[in-house]
Design a protein around this motif. Sequence first.
Motif, PDB file in Angstrom:
ATOM      1  N   HIS A 181       0.795  -1.228   0.000  1.00 19.76           N
ATOM      2  CA  HIS A 181       0.000   0.000   0.000  1.00 19.76           C
ATOM      3  C   HIS A 181       0.830   1.282   0.000  1.00 19.76           C
ATOM      4  O   HIS A 181       0.282   2.359  -0.253  1.00 19.76           O
ATOM      5  CB  HIS A 181      -0.947   0.010   1.206  1.00 19.76           C
ATOM      6  CG  HIS A 181      -0.244   0.020   2.535  1.00 19.76           C
ATOM      7  ND1 HIS A 181       0.252   1.175   3.104  1.00 19.76           N
ATOM      8  CD2 HIS A 181       0.038  -0.997   3.388  1.00 19.76           C
ATOM      9  CE1 HIS A 181       0.817   0.873   4.260  1.00 19.76           C
ATOM     10  NE2 HIS A 181       0.702  -0.429   4.458  1.00 19.76           N
ATOM     11  N   ASP A 182       2.135   1.211   0.269  1.00 18.74           N
ATOM     12  CA  ASP A 182       2.942   2.427   0.391  1.00 18.74           C
ATOM     13  C   ASP A 182       4.083   2.402  -0.619  1.00 18.74           C
ATOM     14  O   ASP A 182       5.129   1.790  -0.383  1.00 18.74           O
ATOM     15  CB  ASP A 182       3.510   2.543   1.814  1.00 18.74           C
ATOM     16  CG  ASP A 182       4.202   3.886   2.068  1.00 18.74           C
ATOM     17  OD1 ASP A 182       4.677   4.500   1.095  1.00 18.74           O
ATOM     18  OD2 ASP A 182       4.277   4.305   3.236  1.00 18.74           O
ATOM     19  N   PRO A 183       3.926   3.065  -1.764  1.00 22.84           N
ATOM     20  CA  PRO A 183       4.964   3.038  -2.800  1.00 22.84           C
ATOM     21  C   PRO A 183       6.277   3.668  -2.359  1.00 22.84           C
ATOM     22  O   PRO A 183       7.340   3.265  -2.824  1.00 22.84           O
ATOM     23  CB  PRO A 183       4.326   3.810  -3.962  1.00 22.84           C
ATOM     24  CG  PRO A 183       3.228   4.618  -3.358  1.00 22.84           C
ATOM     25  CD  PRO A 183       2.737   3.832  -2.196  1.00 22.84           C
ATOM     26  N   GLN A 184       6.221   4.666  -1.464  1.00 21.22           N
ATOM     27  CA  GLN A 184       7.468   5.278  -0.995  1.00 21.22           C
ATOM     28  C   GLN A 184       8.320   4.259  -0.253  1.00 21.22           C
ATOM     29  O   GLN A 184       9.533   4.159  -0.483  1.00 21.22           O
ATOM     30  CB  GLN A 184       7.175   6.464  -0.071  1.00 21.22           C
ATOM     31  CG  GLN A 184       8.442   7.160   0.437  1.00 21.22           C
ATOM     32  CD  GLN A 184       8.193   8.024   1.666  1.00 21.22           C
ATOM     33  OE1 GLN A 184       7.488   7.620   2.582  1.00 21.22           O
ATOM     34  NE2 GLN A 184       8.751   9.233   1.664  1.00 21.22           N
ATOM     35  N   TRP A 185       7.707   3.489   0.627  1.00 21.39           N
ATOM     36  CA  TRP A 185       8.436   2.506   1.411  1.00 21.39           C
ATOM     37  C   TRP A 185       8.987   1.389   0.520  1.00 21.39           C
ATOM     38  O   TRP A 185      10.123   0.935   0.684  1.00 21.39           O
ATOM     39  CB  TRP A 185       7.529   1.947   2.488  1.00 21.39           C
ATOM     40  CG  TRP A 185       8.121   0.934   3.422  1.00 21.39           C
ATOM     41  CD1 TRP A 185       7.607  -0.287   3.731  1.00 21.39           C
ATOM     42  CD2 TRP A 185       9.315   1.057   4.210  1.00 21.39           C
ATOM     43  NE1 TRP A 185       8.400  -0.944   4.636  1.00 21.39           N
ATOM     44  CE2 TRP A 185       9.461  -0.125   4.956  1.00 21.39           C
ATOM     45  CE3 TRP A 185      10.278   2.057   4.337  1.00 21.39           C
ATOM     46  CZ2 TRP A 185      10.534  -0.348   5.811  1.00 21.39           C
ATOM     47  CZ3 TRP A 185      11.346   1.846   5.207  1.00 21.39           C
ATOM     48  CH2 TRP A 185      11.472   0.660   5.929  1.00 21.39           C
ATOM     49  N   LEU A 186       8.193   0.968  -0.451  1.00 14.17           N
ATOM     50  CA  LEU A 186       8.651  -0.041  -1.407  1.00 14.17           C
ATOM     51  C   LEU A 186       9.893   0.445  -2.140  1.00 14.17           C
ATOM     52  O   LEU A 186      10.900  -0.275  -2.247  1.00 14.17           O
ATOM     53  CB  LEU A 186       7.539  -0.374  -2.402  1.00 14.17           C
ATOM     54  CG  LEU A 186       7.945  -1.214  -3.622  1.00 14.17           C
ATOM     55  CD1 LEU A 186       8.480  -2.573  -3.192  1.00 14.17           C
ATOM     56  CD2 LEU A 186       6.763  -1.368  -4.579  1.00 14.17           C
ATOM     57  N   LYS A 187       9.853   1.677  -2.645  1.00 14.45           N
ATOM     58  CA  LYS A 187      11.006   2.217  -3.365  1.00 14.45           C
ATOM     59  C   LYS A 187      12.217   2.354  -2.446  1.00 14.45           C
ATOM     60  O   LYS A 187      13.345   2.056  -2.842  1.00 14.45           O
ATOM     61  CB  LYS A 187      10.655   3.577  -3.968  1.00 14.45           C
ATOM     62  CG  LYS A 187       9.645   3.528  -5.098  1.00 14.45           C
ATOM     63  CD  LYS A 187       9.300   4.940  -5.574  1.00 14.45           C
ATOM     64  CE  LYS A 187       8.230   4.935  -6.638  1.00 14.45           C
ATOM     65  NZ  LYS A 187       7.862   6.313  -7.070  1.00 14.45           N
ATOM     66  N   ALA A 188      11.980   2.803  -1.223  1.00 13.37           N
ATOM     67  CA  ALA A 188      13.086   3.014  -0.283  1.00 13.37           C
ATOM     68  C   ALA A 188      13.823   1.704  -0.002  1.00 13.37           C
ATOM     69  O   ALA A 188      15.054   1.635  -0.112  1.00 13.37           O
ATOM     70  CB  ALA A 188      12.563   3.616   1.017  1.00 13.37           C
ATOM     71  N   VAL A 189      13.082   0.660   0.353  1.00 11.70           N
ATOM     72  CA  VAL A 189      13.718  -0.613   0.669  1.00 11.70           C
ATOM     73  C   VAL A 189      14.389  -1.201  -0.570  1.00 11.70           C
ATOM     74  O   VAL A 189      15.485  -1.774  -0.492  1.00 11.70           O
ATOM     75  CB  VAL A 189      12.695  -1.604   1.265  1.00 11.70           C
ATOM     76  CG1 VAL A 189      13.343  -2.967   1.524  1.00 11.70           C
ATOM     77  CG2 VAL A 189      12.104  -1.058   2.557  1.00 11.70           C
ATOM     78  N   THR A 190      13.755  -1.049  -1.723  1.00 11.69           N
ATOM     79  CA  THR A 190      14.327  -1.566  -2.963  1.00 11.69           C
ATOM     80  C   THR A 190      15.694  -0.946  -3.237  1.00 11.69           C
ATOM     81  O   THR A 190      16.665  -1.648  -3.556  1.00 11.69           O
ATOM     82  CB  THR A 190      13.382  -1.284  -4.144  1.00 11.69           C
ATOM     83  OG1 THR A 190      12.151  -1.977  -3.942  1.00 11.69           O
ATOM     84  CG2 THR A 190      13.994  -1.737  -5.457  1.00 11.69           C
ATOM     85  N   TRP A 191      15.804   0.365  -3.084  1.00 12.02           N
ATOM     86  CA  TRP A 191      17.073   1.025  -3.388  1.00 12.02           C
ATOM     87  C   TRP A 191      18.119   0.788  -2.317  1.00 12.02           C
ATOM     88  O   TRP A 191      19.329   0.812  -2.596  1.00 12.02           O
ATOM     89  CB  TRP A 191      16.855   2.515  -3.674  1.00 12.02           C
ATOM     90  CG  TRP A 191      16.292   2.706  -5.051  1.00 12.02           C
ATOM     91  CD1 TRP A 191      14.994   2.951  -5.382  1.00 12.02           C
ATOM     92  CD2 TRP A 191      17.013   2.601  -6.284  1.00 12.02           C
ATOM     93  NE1 TRP A 191      14.854   3.018  -6.740  1.00 12.02           N
ATOM     94  CE2 TRP A 191      16.080   2.799  -7.323  1.00 12.02           C
ATOM     95  CE3 TRP A 191      18.341   2.351  -6.609  1.00 12.02           C
ATOM     96  CZ2 TRP A 191      16.445   2.766  -8.670  1.00 12.02           C
ATOM     97  CZ3 TRP A 191      18.709   2.307  -7.950  1.00 12.02           C
ATOM     98  CH2 TRP A 191      17.765   2.518  -8.966  1.00 12.02           C
ATOM     99  N   VAL A 192      17.702   0.497  -1.095  1.00 11.97           N
ATOM    100  CA  VAL A 192      18.665   0.078  -0.073  1.00 11.97           C
ATOM    101  C   VAL A 192      19.297  -1.257  -0.478  1.00 11.97           C
ATOM    102  O   VAL A 192      20.520  -1.438  -0.404  1.00 11.97           O
ATOM    103  CB  VAL A 192      17.985  -0.040   1.309  1.00 11.97           C
ATOM    104  CG1 VAL A 192      18.921  -0.731   2.307  1.00 11.97           C
ATOM    105  CG2 VAL A 192      17.589   1.337   1.828  1.00 11.97           C
ATOM    106  N   MET A 193      18.476  -2.195  -0.927  1.00  9.02           N
ATOM    107  CA  MET A 193      19.004  -3.490  -1.366  1.00  9.02           C
ATOM    108  C   MET A 193      19.944  -3.325  -2.560  1.00  9.02           C
ATOM    109  O   MET A 193      21.024  -3.919  -2.622  1.00  9.02           O
ATOM    110  CB  MET A 193      17.855  -4.439  -1.747  1.00  9.02           C
ATOM    111  CG  MET A 193      16.925  -4.815  -0.598  1.00  9.02           C
ATOM    112  SD  MET A 193      17.735  -5.648   0.784  1.00  9.02           S
ATOM    113  CE  MET A 193      17.647  -4.363   2.030  1.00  9.02           C
ATOM    114  N   ARG A 194      19.544  -2.499  -3.499  1.00  3.76           N
ATOM    115  CA  ARG A 194      20.374  -2.287  -4.685  1.00  3.76           C
ATOM    116  C   ARG A 194      21.699  -1.633  -4.332  1.00  3.76           C
ATOM    117  O   ARG A 194      22.730  -1.901  -4.969  1.00  3.76           O
ATOM    118  CB  ARG A 194      19.604  -1.436  -5.699  1.00  3.76           C
ATOM    119  CG  ARG A 194      18.430  -2.165  -6.325  1.00  3.76           C
ATOM    120  CD  ARG A 194      17.535  -1.238  -7.116  1.00  3.76           C
ATOM    121  NE  ARG A 194      16.472  -1.977  -7.814  1.00  3.76           N
ATOM    122  CZ  ARG A 194      15.463  -1.410  -8.454  1.00  3.76           C
ATOM    123  NH1 ARG A 194      15.342  -0.073  -8.462  1.00  3.76           N
ATOM    124  NH2 ARG A 194      14.562  -2.145  -9.065  1.00  3.76           N
ATOM    125  N   ALA A 195      21.694  -0.773  -3.312  1.00  3.17           N
ATOM    126  CA  ALA A 195      22.931  -0.113  -2.890  1.00  3.17           C
ATOM    127  C   ALA A 195      23.959  -1.120  -2.407  1.00  3.17           C
ATOM    128  O   ALA A 195      25.169  -0.949  -2.630  1.00  3.17           O
ATOM    129  CB  ALA A 195      22.637   0.913  -1.797  1.00  3.17           C
TER     130      ALA A 195
END
Length: 323
Positions: free
Chosen positions: A217-231
């Motif tokens: 339900h929260d696209p901001q949180w999805l994007k945040a965690v995704t880019w942490v993993m990618r980092a």
Amino acid sequence: MSNQTVIEMIRQRDVLNVGVSLGFRGLSFRNAIKNCWEGFDIDLARAVAVAVFGDAGKIHYMPLQSGDRFRALRDGVIDLGSFNSSITFQREAESEVTFVHPMLFDGEVLMTPASNLLEPVEQASYTRKRRIAAMRGSTTEENLKRYFGNLNLSCEISLFDSPTQARQAYQHGECNIYCLDSYLLAGERAQLKDKDAHIILQDRISLETMSPAVASHDPQWLKAVTWVMRALIEAENLQVSSKNIHEMSQEATGYLKTFLYPSEQNCKNLGLRPEFIREIIHQVGNYGEIFQRNLGKYSELNQARRDNNLWSQGGMLYSPLFI
């Protein structure tokens, strides 16, 4: 559902609620001696806590049975699921959860006592008895039915709620085969009293792609965690580690500088600290460091990276660009 974003609620609470497994050595298990949680999945969660708080320790770990994991995410009981879950179509379609970037490529394999083999051939078709221990709420049961059906072999599957229950049933002879993802099974084998008497067979039951998960339900949180993993992956790709992060940060130019010093506005848009990448590498390390200390050559399991190498080294790991 609250009008607050997930990150706002996490910051107000001042702790990240993370769902983990009931205990798989190498992935997520509670070290009773050190009184702390350890493992590959734990370090992924620690990276997220660093990105939000600047502190890898601000985590409340919640061990969950396989069947309860996605409901806990959907209902907001946990903010992040870091419990070695496989990405599947059904799970995303039915469970109101979304998987972030793939972080571990693996597959289910079989372990059996050497005495259960008709001949010294390490394959399922040479097993005498096939009562198989597997985890309830996982993809394993369906994969086993398909695999043994294709071999025209009968099998009986016994499902358990925890790895401890499954391992004990196997160790005591109630089951004569134990099926798990290969990294997990290596950890289970290491805990057997007579581990050298047990063989992990050559059969590969399935191919699995594992990833942390968040509620949809929260696209901001999805994007945040995704880019942490990618980092974590991109840091290894750029040869930035916990050992050289200070030096690399001072000398960075070009794309490396863009990676280590992302735009403050972009970080604000995702609810992350501007220095989150440098802090993650300093406190947790890059992907390779996380893998090697928990699953690889510096761990008790001493497993090869296999598909979990960078793309440039013949593996399947890569990150989109940080531009």
